[in-house]
Design an enzyme around this catalytic site. Sequence first.
Site, mmCIF file in Angstrom:
data_model
loop_
_atom_site.group_PDB
_atom_site.id
_atom_site.type_symbol
_atom_site.label_atom_id
_atom_site.label_comp_id
_atom_site.label_asym_id
_atom_site.label_seq_id
_atom_site.Cartn_x
_atom_site.Cartn_y
_atom_site.Cartn_z
ATOM 1 N N GLY A 140 107.789 -10.938 67.916
ATOM 2 C CA GLY A 140 108.763 -10.523 66.911
ATOM 3 C C GLY A 140 110.078 -11.211 67.229
ATOM 4 N N ARG A 166 121.624 -2.295 68.860
ATOM 5 C CA ARG A 166 121.140 -2.747 70.169
ATOM 6 C C ARG A 166 122.174 -2.609 71.298
ATOM 7 N NH1 ARG A 166 119.620 -7.122 71.453
ATOM 8 N NH2 ARG A 166 117.674 -6.620 72.488
ATOM 9 N N CYS A 171 132.435 6.815 63.327
ATOM 10 C CA CYS A 171 133.119 7.877 64.057
ATOM 11 C C CYS A 171 132.213 8.408 65.149
ATOM 12 C CB CYS A 171 133.589 8.958 63.111
ATOM 13 S SG CYS A 171 135.080 8.412 62.284
ATOM 14 N N GLU A 172 132.210 7.681 66.215
ATOM 15 C CA GLU A 172 131.328 7.858 67.359
ATOM 16 C C GLU A 172 131.637 6.618 68.192
ATOM 17 O OE1 GLU A 172 126.875 9.024 68.330
ATOM 18 O OE2 GLU A 172 127.743 9.430 66.410
HETATM 19 C C1 LIG Z 1 107.105 -4.602 68.709
HETATM 20 C C2 LIG Z 1 105.790 -5.188 68.937
HETATM 21 C C3 LIG Z 1 105.660 -6.569 69.157
HETATM 22 C C4 LIG Z 1 106.837 -7.528 69.178
HETATM 23 O O1 LIG Z 1 107.624 -7.402 70.308
HETATM 24 P P1 LIG Z 1 108.842 -8.438 70.515
HETATM 25 O O2 LIG Z 1 109.441 -8.028 71.790
HETATM 26 O O3 LIG Z 1 109.770 -8.270 69.365
HETATM 27 O O4 LIG Z 1 108.287 -9.793 70.533
HETATM 28 C C5 LIG Z 1 104.397 -7.069 69.341
HETATM 29 N N1 LIG Z 1 103.307 -6.278 69.318
HETATM 30 C C6 LIG Z 1 103.394 -4.941 69.106
HETATM 31 C C7 LIG Z 1 102.161 -4.110 69.070
HETATM 32 C C8 LIG Z 1 104.630 -4.353 68.925
HETATM 33 O O5 LIG Z 1 104.710 -3.038 68.721
#
Ligand SMILES: *Cc1c(COP(=O)(O)O)cnc(C)c1O
Length: 424
Positions: free
Chosen positions: A270, A307, A342-343
């Site tokens: 991801g 994050r 507001c936090e």
């Molecule tokens: C969130 C997730 C990913 C991706 O993780 P990244 O750190 O964003 O690359 C891959 N596989 C599963 C099953 C996930 O839940």
Amino acid sequence: MQLNNRTYQIQGVDVLEIADQFGLPLYVYDADKIIEKIGLLRSSFAGVNLKIKYAAKALTNISILKLMRQQGVEMDSVSVNEARMGMMAGFEPGQIMFTPSGVSFEEIREAVSLGLQLNVDSLPLLEWVGQTYGTQVPISIRINPHISEGGNIKISTGHADSKFGISILQRDQIRAVVEQYQIPVAGLHIHTGSDFKNAGAFLKGAEVLFDLASDYPNLSFIDFGSGFKVAYKEGDHITDVEELGHQVSAAFQNFCKNYGRDLELWFEPGKFLVSESGHLLVKTNIVKENPTRTFVAVDSGLNHLIRPMMYDAYHDIKNISNPSIPGEDTAEKTYNVVGYICETDTFATDRALPEVKPGDVLSFENAGAYGFSMASNYNARFRPAEVLVYEGTPYLIRQRETFEDLVRGQVDLSIFNQQEILNA
Ligand SMILES: *Cc1c(COP(=O)(O)O)cnc(C)c1O
């Protein structure tokens, strides 16, 4: 984002012009960066039958999903709704892996009826799948290999106390259930979280699956999940994808030879694919000089990028309106960059930046992954609009919200419409 003629540009487009055209706050994604990462992954694993399954939860916009599909990348989903978005983007259900964690059997039923590739994350679910579908639905099994390589505990998922996957220590129980119902097992899966540092850690997980594979003679793929670490600031330790590709490919080819067949090797990145492509552009509202600190308050907050507050994540910040020019002595000041929620919502503490003035546009870098997708309407604020720069043109891919979006779905009870106010 590149500095050209004293202005920051994305694919040759002036970032300040993008800010003017679409308004702030704004998420801007650079398609070239995503395409570059896909290419890097492919070339690093050139020797094996690689399938990339984009983990859509990092950034779910349908136009991003379409870009992935256009690039020959498939998809990993963690909810049926994500999978439906994938299907809207043109993916075949069979191209979408469904990797839920602790979801209801109703949702599993829906996923199977849509035709998604089901990844089973617990023994009770495995049992239920056996009872419900018997030999009818090929599945993969998510294994917790019990590997911990340190890193951020909130995003590591492969250690012994993690909720994810079926423990490798329950190997015999998994096999007993599979044999009892003759469940077709097409794949084995691990996903060990986002903080792995080197190929060695991946290989340890891989060895666990290679060994387990001897229980399942009809596999068609092994899925190594993700865990690619990306750089958030200069000098960060990152996953060397080429080195990883080299080592994991060699181990995988060796495994395939022993297994007797060439399997597919899957990854589900991801963050690796989209993090660097994304920039959250914000405007400076106030510069407040307190006796001990100078605060820069921007028109955004933890509602748009959680994050820093949630994971103590570091995001590089650029002053787009006042770039620091390499080779020139730019006057820098030290700021706490904060949001308008507001936090306490601090983006950065004691951060040296070229002088920031009210109205300056700042960019939070590496904001493509888990930025917009974790955004909320907290404090009744609109979420940002989103723009994708593709082949030198910025395209709006999500409209800015309106007040109607905030109140949509709320039920305004008429029983409270009487005029008199109760006395306490
Ligand atoms: C969130 C997730 C990913 C991706 O993780 P990244 O750190 O964003 O690359 C891959 N596989 C599963 C099953 C996930 O839940």
